[in-house]
Design an enzyme around this catalytic site. Structure first.
Site, mmCIF file in Angstrom:
data_model
loop_
_atom_site.group_PDB
_atom_site.id
_atom_site.type_symbol
_atom_site.label_atom_id
_atom_site.label_comp_id
_atom_site.label_asym_id
_atom_site.label_seq_id
_atom_site.Cartn_x
_atom_site.Cartn_y
_atom_site.Cartn_z
ATOM 1 N N HIS A 166 0.798 -1.027 0.012
ATOM 2 C CA HIS A 166 0.086 0.045 -0.040
ATOM 3 C C HIS A 166 0.662 1.439 -0.004
ATOM 4 O O HIS A 166 0.402 2.393 0.575
ATOM 5 C CB HIS A 166 -0.927 0.067 1.123
ATOM 6 C CG HIS A 166 -2.031 -0.957 1.255
ATOM 7 N ND1 HIS A 166 -3.313 -1.027 0.705
ATOM 8 C CD2 HIS A 166 -1.662 -2.416 1.787
ATOM 9 C CE1 HIS A 166 -3.973 -2.035 0.893
ATOM 10 N NE2 HIS A 166 -2.889 -3.149 1.410
ATOM 11 N N ASN A 216 -10.240 -3.168 2.732
ATOM 12 C CA ASN A 216 -9.917 -3.419 1.197
ATOM 13 C C ASN A 216 -11.221 -2.766 0.441
ATOM 14 O O ASN A 216 -12.103 -3.054 0.875
ATOM 15 C CB ASN A 216 -9.149 -4.502 0.685
ATOM 16 C CG ASN A 216 -7.592 -4.241 1.117
ATOM 17 O OD1 ASN A 216 -7.084 -3.587 1.355
ATOM 18 N ND2 ASN A 216 -6.985 -5.764 1.057
ATOM 19 N N HIS A 229 -3.806 0.946 12.030
ATOM 20 C CA HIS A 229 -3.162 0.020 12.901
ATOM 21 C C HIS A 229 -4.557 -1.166 13.097
ATOM 22 O O HIS A 229 -5.386 -0.035 13.912
ATOM 23 C CB HIS A 229 -2.636 0.086 13.956
ATOM 24 C CG HIS A 229 -2.080 -1.032 14.747
ATOM 25 N ND1 HIS A 229 -2.115 -1.948 14.648
ATOM 26 C CD2 HIS A 229 -1.803 -1.104 16.290
ATOM 27 C CE1 HIS A 229 -1.650 -3.051 15.385
ATOM 28 N NE2 HIS A 229 -1.475 -2.236 16.415
HETATM 29 FE FE1 HDD Z 1 -2.370 -4.823 5.369
HETATM 30 C C1 HDD Z 1 -1.111 -1.873 5.235
HETATM 31 C C2 HDD Z 1 -5.552 -3.580 4.355
HETATM 32 C C3 HDD Z 1 -3.741 -7.748 5.443
HETATM 33 C C4 HDD Z 1 0.321 -5.977 6.924
HETATM 34 N N1 HDD Z 1 -3.148 -3.069 4.854
HETATM 35 C C5 HDD Z 1 -2.350 -2.051 4.811
HETATM 36 C C6 HDD Z 1 -3.289 -0.762 4.230
HETATM 37 C C7 HDD Z 1 -4.489 -1.328 4.139
HETATM 38 C C8 HDD Z 1 -4.571 -2.828 4.170
HETATM 39 C C9 HDD Z 1 -5.811 -0.496 3.618
HETATM 40 C C10 HDD Z 1 -2.527 0.411 3.966
HETATM 41 C C11 HDD Z 1 -2.930 1.436 5.206
HETATM 42 C C12 HDD Z 1 -2.569 2.820 4.777
HETATM 43 O O1 HDD Z 1 -3.091 3.544 4.104
HETATM 44 O O2 HDD Z 1 -1.672 3.275 5.495
HETATM 45 N N2 HDD Z 1 -4.167 -5.742 4.765
HETATM 46 C C13 HDD Z 1 -5.245 -4.799 4.547
HETATM 47 C C14 HDD Z 1 -6.501 -5.878 4.515
HETATM 48 C C15 HDD Z 1 -6.062 -7.066 4.829
HETATM 49 C C16 HDD Z 1 -4.695 -6.834 5.051
HETATM 50 C C17 HDD Z 1 -7.752 -5.425 4.186
HETATM 51 C C18 HDD Z 1 -6.858 -8.445 4.890
HETATM 52 C C19 HDD Z 1 -7.940 -8.596 5.210
HETATM 53 N N3 HDD Z 1 -2.032 -6.547 6.052
HETATM 54 C C20 HDD Z 1 -2.545 -7.866 5.945
HETATM 55 C C21 HDD Z 1 -1.757 -8.767 6.692
HETATM 56 C C22 HDD Z 1 -0.541 -8.383 7.025
HETATM 57 C C23 HDD Z 1 -0.676 -6.890 6.593
HETATM 58 C C24 HDD Z 1 -2.323 -10.251 6.655
HETATM 59 C C25 HDD Z 1 0.470 -8.854 7.950
HETATM 60 C C26 HDD Z 1 0.646 -9.995 8.552
HETATM 61 N N4 HDD Z 1 -0.603 -3.898 5.746
HETATM 62 C C27 HDD Z 1 0.356 -4.697 6.562
HETATM 63 C C28 HDD Z 1 1.529 -3.873 6.883
HETATM 64 C C29 HDD Z 1 1.140 -2.482 6.390
HETATM 65 C C30 HDD Z 1 -0.338 -2.655 5.716
HETATM 66 C C31 HDD Z 1 2.757 -4.288 6.614
HETATM 67 C C32 HDD Z 1 1.840 -1.816 5.400
HETATM 68 C C33 HDD Z 1 1.901 -0.275 5.766
HETATM 69 C C34 HDD Z 1 1.356 -0.248 6.942
HETATM 70 O O3 HDD Z 1 0.868 -1.477 7.514
HETATM 71 O O4 HDD Z 1 0.967 0.897 7.535
HETATM 72 O O5 HDD Z 1 1.626 -3.669 8.376
#
Ligand code: HDD
Length: 713
Positions: free
Chosen positions: A88, A161, A352
């Site tokens: 993202h 999402n 978060h």
């Molecule tokens: Fe995630 C970012 C949505 C599964 C780990 N995720 C991130 C963002 C969105 C989602 C919208 C962007 C937030 C922003 O605008 O700053 N992610 C989802 C959805 C998931 C999902 C709807 C499943 C239902 N994500 C998911 C899993 C993991 C992560 C299973 C780790 C185990 N996601 C992250 C992250 C991010 C992230 C690495 C990258 C940047 C951030 O968090 O701030 O922690």
């Protein structure tokens, strides 16, 4: 609710503004800086007399180390980048508010859902997933839809999402999945695309991904606008009410403008013509007062019904079909202000999933459980330390008091002698509110939902998670014929980019578990032998709510129409089209072979907004050509104009022409449509609306009405 504001030092004390809608804005106002009329200074506030030349020995000599101003300026620049989000990375943010329609107190004590009309400030960030910060907007990908609700009892993040399911069931697979979809590790290609070997290798070996893969191959993966897509919390969460009773809940965002997508060819071209297509659309809509809106929907499931579905509520690769549990619309999200500064707000905002508030709790969905670890962890590296919640965009409007005092970038000066609990030197402050221990005893205080869990330590996927295909089939069955056609084409495109035949074959085998005909159609386009036998017969069930084209009632507000004109255009036509379509909220731009004023028959001014060659039909929703013999002749001889029309028609957009404008349609090959031929004719056929004579105001009004109706379709 006990009124904690009686003691302003207590954690949980209410902030002052009652309405809530502007409280975040007021907080941000305190840190906004306007530079107009200011003197240039160093970071230390020293005004300086010169910033264009370094301090050197003589005019041509070496630069001196003592030039603190040059050193500070360059050092700051050297440190201006922070790590981009690992997923993202590319996003666009906006401020707004959430307004509740009704009280949900029966189910939850969440502050923002207690009374109709209560407004809560929000910040939303939309994103693509796979691409880097500078990648194009209109790629085939999932879109993020993350919302921060600044509620009076703490900040709630709904990190959603635009698809209701996910690729994997357990967060431990997330690094594998992301490594597979991101550019390949040896050569960092391709950028922002799933059409490559490693993605298809992974998903064809991990069949739980197939339901989400169907969504990814559908039109949902190339939204026309962030404003025209749904959002989904994906996981089953829990509402908790004042008695401590839990109710399972799935969250939905329903766009007021309906769900609309690009077509693939259009999306690919838009990525080159305007890589900021979705970002610009959001920005311009808000700037022009077309505030994007969504309704918050909830699917509520009593805990007693936990096991009454043919899938597991904890499995994030499953939806609850809307026909089975209807979506109740409980409030509205309105985005009405663009950020002042991209970096300070959109880049530094830190979401978060574990940012929950009293009245909302988790379920044991193993994907959610892993997310609850990952987001905090990622902010630490991205934002450089544990005090990122103090950054203005992240700061709650609820008061914050705790003993977490040190660390990089601490912005507050706590004055107490103690930074521990319990303490006697500071009256045991900050302390847990009196009488708040135990679930539900004070609804403004968070207590974990009490759930009995017994089990042995084990690494094993639950048997109840093992049906990987029936909802993928449900999705396929629910598509209309054009949507199915797009899915087949998307599979063929993506797998056609895979260089290893065995990956293509394995993907087709997986698709064969979803639907035998689909597998055959995909295989035939990518050089794979169609599977001979059907693995399981298609169950034949469908969920009409999954199709995005069945609802044709969505308004056309803020849709963009290109009006093609040349010197000699009939200004009466231009005025009538701009006025009538503009009156319906449509944005009309005049595009001409050259910039500036256009010559007109009666001398009335028509100004070109843009030169045709700098734009493209893919950046508009429809195109119209007014009359004027000289104008029509000029456009018919202009390759860019002719291409513009032909391409708009190819992409299924509404094309319209009035009077001599019809001659231009004749040159642009737009296929077998019926066109107006007599002075009385007003015809709408396959997205092409034509009228031979126009100057009469009423007849032009009729034309615009029909044109708008064709756009709606
Ligand atoms: Fe995630 C970012 C949505 C599964 C780990 N995720 C991130 C963002 C969105 C989602 C919208 C962007 C937030 C922003 O605008 O700053 N992610 C989802 C959805 C998931 C999902 C709807 C499943 C239902 N994500 C998911 C899993 C993991 C992560 C299973 C780790 C185990 N996601 C992250 C992250 C991010 C992230 C690495 C990258 C940047 C951030 O968090 O701030 O922690």
């Amino acid at each position: 609710m006990a009124d904690p504001s009686a003691d302003p030092t207590r954690s949980g004390a209410k902030p002052s503004p009652e309405n809530g809608a502007n409280s975040k804005d007021e907080q941000l106002e305190a840190v906004r800086v306007d530079v107009e009329g200011t003197d240039l200074t160093t970071q230390q506030g020293v005004r300086i007399d010169h910033t264009d030349d370094s301090l050197t020995v003589g005019e041509r000599g070496p630069t001196l180390l003592e030039d603190f101003h040059a050193r500070e300026k360059i050092t700051h620049f050297d440190h201006e980048r922070i790590p981009e989000r690992v997923v993202h990375a590319r996003g666009s943010g906006a401020h707004g508010y959430f307004e509740a329609y009704e009280s949900m107190a029966e189910y939850t004590v969440a502050d923002f859902l207690q009374e109709p009309g209560r407004r809560t400030p929000v910040f939303v960030r939309f994103s693509t997933v796979a691409g880097s910060r500078g990648s194009a907007d209109t790629v085939r990908d999932v879109r993020g839809f993350a919302t921060k609700f600044f509620t009076r009892t703490g900040t709630y993040d709904l990190v959603a999402n635009n698809f209701p399911v996910f690729f994997i069931q357990d967060g431990i697979k997330f690094p594998d999945f992301v490594h597979a979809v991101k550019p390949e590790p040896h050569n960092e290609m391709p950028q922002a695309a799933s059409a490559h070997d490693t993605f298809w290798d992974f998903v064809s070996l991990q069949p739980e991904a197939m339901h989400m893969v169907m969504w990814l191959m559908s039109d949902r993966a190339i939204p026309r606008s962030f404003r025209m897509m749904e959002g989904f919390g994906v996981h089953t969460f829990r509402f908790v009410n004042a008695e401590g009773r839990g109710t399972f809940v799935k969250f939905h965002w329903k766009p007021m403008l309906g769900i609309h997508s690009l077509v693939w060819d259009e999306a690919q071209k838009a990525a080159g013509k305007d890589p900021d297509f979705n970002r610009r659309d959001l920005w311009e809509a808000i700037e022009s007062g077309h505030f994007p809106e969504w309704e918050l929907g909830v699917q509520l499931v009593p805990e007693s019904d936990e096991f009454s579905f043919d899938f597991d509520l904890l499995d994030p690769t499953k939806i609850i079909p809307e026909e089975q549990v209807p979506v109740r619309r409980i409030g509205k999200l309105v985005l009405n202000r663009n950020p002042d500064n991209f970096f300070a707000e959109t880049e530094q905002v830190a979401f978060h999933t574990a940012n929950i508030v009293p009245g909302i709790d988790f379920s044991n969905d193993p994907l959610l459980q892993a997310r609850n670890f990952s987001y905090l962890d990622t902010q630490l590296i991205r934002l450089g330390g544990p005090n990122f919640a103090q950054l203005p965009i992240n700061r709650p409007i609820a008061p914050v008091h705790n003993n977490q005092r040190d660390g990089f970038g601490q912005m507050r000066i706590y004055r107490s002698q103690s930074s521990y609990s319990p303490n006697s030197v500071a009256g045991n402050y900050p302390r847990v509110p009196d009488g708040a221990e135990g679930a539900g005893s004070d609804p403004s205080v968070f207590s974990h939902y009490q759930e009995r869990v017994d089990g042995v330590k084990i690494r094993k996927r639950s048997e109840s998670f093992k049906d990987f295909y029936s909802q993928a089939t449900l999705f396929w069955n629910s598509m209309t014929a054009p949507e199915k056609k797009h899915i087949v084409a998307a599979f063929q495109f993506e797998l056609g980019k895979c260089t290893r035949p065995e990956i293509r074959e394995r993907a087709v085998e997986q698709i064969n578990h979803i639907d035998h005909d689909l597998a055959g159609m995909v295989a035939s386009g990518i050089g794979v032998t169609p599977p001979e036998r059907e693995i399981v017969p298609n169950h034949g069930r469908s969920s009409p709510a999954l199709s995005q084209v069945l609802d044709r009632t969505a308004p056309i507000d803020s849709r963009r129409v290109a009006l093609l004109a040349g010197d000699g255009v009939d200004p009466v036509h231009v005025d009538a089209i701009v006025e009538n379509l503009g009156g319906m909220g449509v944005v009309v731009e005049v595009l001409a072979p050259h910039d500036g004023a256009l010559a007109t028959q009666n001398g009335n001014a028509v100004r070109a907004d843009r030169r045709i060659a700098t734009m493209s039909s893919v950046l508009y929703d429809a195109v119209v050509v007014p009359g004027g013999a000289d104008s029509a002749r000029a456009l018919a001889g202009d390759g860019d104009a002719v291409h513009f029309l032909a391409e708009a028609f190819k992409h299924g957009k509404t094309v319209g022409a009035v009077a001599e404008g019809l001659d231009v349609l004749g040159v642009a090959p737009i296929g077998e449509v019926r066109m107006a031929t007599s002075a009385e004719d007003l015809i709408s056929d396959r997205g092409v609306v034509t009228q031979v004579r126009g100057p009469n105001k009423n007849r032009l009004e009729d034309f615009c009405r029909m044109f708008a109706e064709a756009m709606r379709q």
